[in-house]
Design an enzyme around this catalytic site. Structure first.
Site, short mmCIF file in Angstrom:
data_model
loop_
_atom_site.label_atom_id
_atom_site.label_comp_id
_atom_site.label_asym_id
_atom_site.label_seq_id
_atom_site.Cartn_x
_atom_site.Cartn_y
_atom_site.Cartn_z
N VAL A 331 0.84 -1.20 0.00
CA VAL A 331 0.00 0.00 0.00
C VAL A 331 0.88 1.25 0.00
O VAL A 331 1.70 1.44 0.89
CB VAL A 331 -0.94 0.03 1.22
CG1 VAL A 331 -1.94 1.18 1.07
CG2 VAL A 331 -1.66 -1.29 1.37
N SER A 332 0.67 2.11 -0.98
CA SER A 332 1.46 3.33 -1.12
C SER A 332 0.59 4.55 -0.85
O SER A 332 -0.57 4.60 -1.26
CB SER A 332 2.03 3.43 -2.54
OG SER A 332 2.61 4.70 -2.76
#
Length: 762
Positions: A331-332
């Site tokens: 997850v960015s």
């Protein structure tokens, strides 16, 4: 006939009994704490990106350890510590537990204490014990280690000493715009039937605990949400809590401002408000007052406490808010997507490259191209959701406090996995990293010709690898389809390169369950683990949990062992799969061991503690050069102003106005200013009378402290303080102060301070 007067002892006993009866079975003892862990703000490599050029040189805002303890009045208790650090460290955990044992005996142990990192990539490194994680920091950094251990201990001590009756409430909700999947091609390799269960390819749910003191009201909030601490890029050199640290700062300020008797800077006397109003009407008079206050010569600080002036430390702040990490593996926070910096086009979907090069592919945050703005925005989005959940939290946690913990050797663990027609026994492997690891991610690309999704490797880098260690055929077969770049689990010179014995832990507060994992689980890996534990809790004979159970994953907790992907994501060998150390069955091993813990939790069983992890502190090597000496040019003192504000300066609030002042300074490693500040903004209170009120310090997002040398090895240095004037700043006369400490050739440390000329904010 009159009754005999009750004795004082009888009355006291009656009051005590009444107090105990008033504490219902749904109430707990709760306590919270918070302590500075900022660490060395110069010369030390930052932990996270493994970029040897990313060396700390100042402070964006300070880092903290935030702790809560929840206890039954005469029973179990759990302690959870959230660190503004990249991750937890095994050696830090070991030494913290040793200190807690010396203070409290067996009250706090590895079983009921969890220490978790938020995963900021903008904190000092060198505090882990395995070689892989301290190579770029030139080995072990004692200052980084000591300040984190001290901070964790002090936060727990504060929480312990503040224990009092209270309640804990839980709430959860979706936050849609604070994270995207940075490896969607790997996620798509999961079964379509499984993906169809979920609306998004990342977890969007934030779960929040609200702590309410029975006497004084709300005292804290801790929440768990999955997004990487990579809003700040791999070139940033200012210490920062990134987006989660930002959210914590915003939430604590928000609560301070909403409290009935508090304001942002404390209560301001009515006469001061009147003075400011008069100043607003007479700009020329304001400038005249400012001109009368010139910059002061730098001077030693006679009272060391003067150098510890800090806005929040002096404001009786008691509310603690922590934004904890969850299954953030893929997850960015760079939610605009990944683009090629040469063409502006989207990066290759499968490999995140641009014309075959990973170095050109970067994710963009919502404030692109300003990483500080991206950090603020993602932090603000988390804060807004948390404040909403906090205000609406009504479900009270009820029931027992519990915990289970075990050490497990993941380098050779037998795991039973489901196969068509039955089950098969497989094994995990000694730790190893694949070629895709060296490619980095869209949050921080790697170098050379590595690329994500490489399941073959190449001959040249295999030759380079073999200089360190050639993996044997059994290891190669075990890790397939990962091509091994570094066989870290079997590298032992000068000491262990990677962990093999890992802690797994469950904490329970009523119907709220925390799964403490020592790594970064991807979205689907985290979902599978949560559901596996949920099935055990829901099917327990006591039916104590049923469907009313909240399960969160606390990532990067108690130690660090890189990533955990699903079997299907591992096959793709993007960065996350290449960084899953113990082979394709790593997740299955975690699920197996956590199901054991969950079963023991609901049945009240005692589980084997397992093999103890090594204590490698005595073996640590540090190649970081010490501070030798600090000097200034002839005729100049430490703290003197090198570049001042212009005479009769006037700055307007809002609109991005910024005040910059540079001081002759010294290396920040001489004094970390723990629970203090390198930078301070003060406002004149008494007109021409001379009393100054501290209003912003280096824990505020609007104030940056930047430290530099004129040349790399120069003993001279500068401290530049940048204050971006907030819209909320009061009009008036201000000045900027700098605190530091210099080292003489003989090794003595002398604190100093400096002050800019005054200027007007209108």
């Amino acid at each position: 006939m009159a009754s005999p007067a009750p004795s004082m002892a009888f009355l006291l006993s009656l009051l005590l009994f009444a107090g105990m009866c008033s504490l219902s079975s749904s109430d707990y003892l709760i306590g919270v704490g918070s302590y500075d862990i900022t660490g060395p703000a110069a010369d030390v490599n930052m932990m996270g990106y493994a970029n040897s050029d990313q060396i700390a040189s100042g402070v964006h805002f300070r880092l903290r350890a935030r702790a809560f303890i929840v206890a039954e009045p005469r029973g179990n208790r759990v302690a959870f510590v959230n660190l503004d650090a990249c991750m937890a460290s095994q050696i830090v955990t070991i030494k913290v537990l040793e200190r807690l044992k010396s203070r409290y005996g067996d009250l706090y142990t590895e079983k009921n204490v969890a220490i978790s990192g938020i995963h900021t990539h903008a904190g000092p490194g060198g505090y882990l014990q395995y070689v892989t994680y301290i190579v770029t920091s030139l080995g072990f950094v004692r200052q980084s280690f000591d300040v984190i251990v001290d901070g964790i201990e002090q936060s727990i001590v504060q929480a312990h000493e503040s224990l009092r009756p209270g309640s804990v409430f839980v709430n959860s909700g979706e936050l849609l715009d604070a994270g995207v999947n940075r490896s969607p091609s790997a996620y798509l390799n999961n079964p379509a039937s499984e993906r169809s269960i979920y609306k998004y390819d990342v977890d969007k749910e934030m779960a929040l605990l609200k702590f309410v003191d029975s006497r004084s009201g709300p005292i804290a909030s801790f929440n768990w949400f999955a997004t990487h601490g990579t809003s700040m890029s791999r070139t940033n050199s200012l210490i920062s809590g990134d987006n989660k640290g930002t959210a914590a700062r915003l939430m604590e300020d928000w609560f301070q401002q909403r409290a009935p008797v508090r304001t942002e800077m404390g209560e301001i006397p009515r006469r001061v408000s009147t003075l400011v109003s008069d100043m607003n009407k007479n700009h020329s008079r304001l400038l005249e007052i400012a001109a009368s206050y010139k910059s002061s010569k730098g001077q030693p600080v006679t009272n060391p406490l003067d150098a510890k002036v800090r806005v929040r430390k002096d404001s009786s702040r008691s509310f603690v808010s922590a934004f904890c990490q969850s299954n953030c593996g893929d997850v960015s926070p760079n939610v605009l997507g990944a683009f090629c910096i040469d063409t502006g086009l989207p990066c290759d979907f499968n490999h995140s490259t641009c014309n075959g090069k990973n170095e050109l592919c970067y994710g963009r945050g919502p404030g692109y191209p300003d990483e500080f703005e991206s950090t603020r925005i993602i932090g603000e989005r988390q804060f807004k959701k948390a404040s909403e959940l906090f205000n609406k939290a009504t479900e009270q946690l009820k029931g027992r406090i519990g915990y289970q913990h075990a050490y497990v050797d993941f380098s050779k663990l037998e795991v039973s996995v489901s196969k068509p027609g039955g089950f098969e026994t497989v094994k995990t492997c000694p730790a190893a990293m694949g070629f895709g690891f060296a490619a980095g991610t869209t949050d921080g690309p790697g170098a050379f010709d590595f690329r994500q999704g490489d399941d073959k490797g190449n001959a040249f880098w295999k030759l380079v690898r073999n200089v360190l260690r050639t993996p044997g055929p059994e290891q190669v077969e075990c890790q397939k389809p990962k091509p091994i770049l570094l066989d870290t689990g079997e590298m032992k010179i000068p000491y262990d390169w990677a962990p093999s014995i890992l802690p797994v832990q469950i904490l329970r507060i009523g119907q709220f369950v925390i799964l403490s994992v020592p790594g970064e689980f991807t979205t689907m890996a985290g979902r599978r683990l949560r559901e596996a534990v949920r099935s055990v809790l829901a099917s327990s004979a006591s039916k104590e949990f049923g469907n009313n159970v909240h399960i969160v994953i606390a990532g990067l907790t108690n130690t660090y062992s890189q990533y955990v992907t699903t079997f299907e994501e591992y096959e793709v060998q993007r960065y996350e799969g290449a960084s899953t150390l113990y082979g394709p069955h790593t997740l299955s091993a975690y699920i197996q061991e956590f199901k054991k813990l969950a079963t023991a939790l609901v049945n009240g069983q005692t589980i084997e503690s397992g093999p103890q992890p090594p204590d490698l502190l005595s073996k640590q090597i540090s190649l970081l050069a010490p501070v030798v000496v600090d000097v200034t040019p002839l005729g100049v003192s430490f703290g003197d102003v090198k570049s001042d504000v212009a005479p009769n300066s006037r700055f307007a609030r809002g609109g991005g106005a910024q005040v910059n002042v540079t001081f002759w300074s010294a290396c920040p490693r001489n004094d970390l200013m723990t629970e203090g500040s390198f930078a301070l903004v003060e406002r004149l209170i008494d007109g021409g009378g001379g009393r100054w009120l501290p209003v912003y310090d280096d824990d505020d997002l609007c104030l940056k402290f930047k430290w530099s040398r004129p040349t790399r090895l120069s003993p001279e240095s500068y401290g530049r303080i940048e204050w971006r004037i907030p819209d909320s700043a009061s009009a008036g006369v201000y000045r900027i102060r700098h605190f530091g400490a210099s080292k003489s050739l003989l090794g003595s440390i002398t604190t100093f301070s400096g002050t800019s000329s005054a200027f007007a904010v209108v």
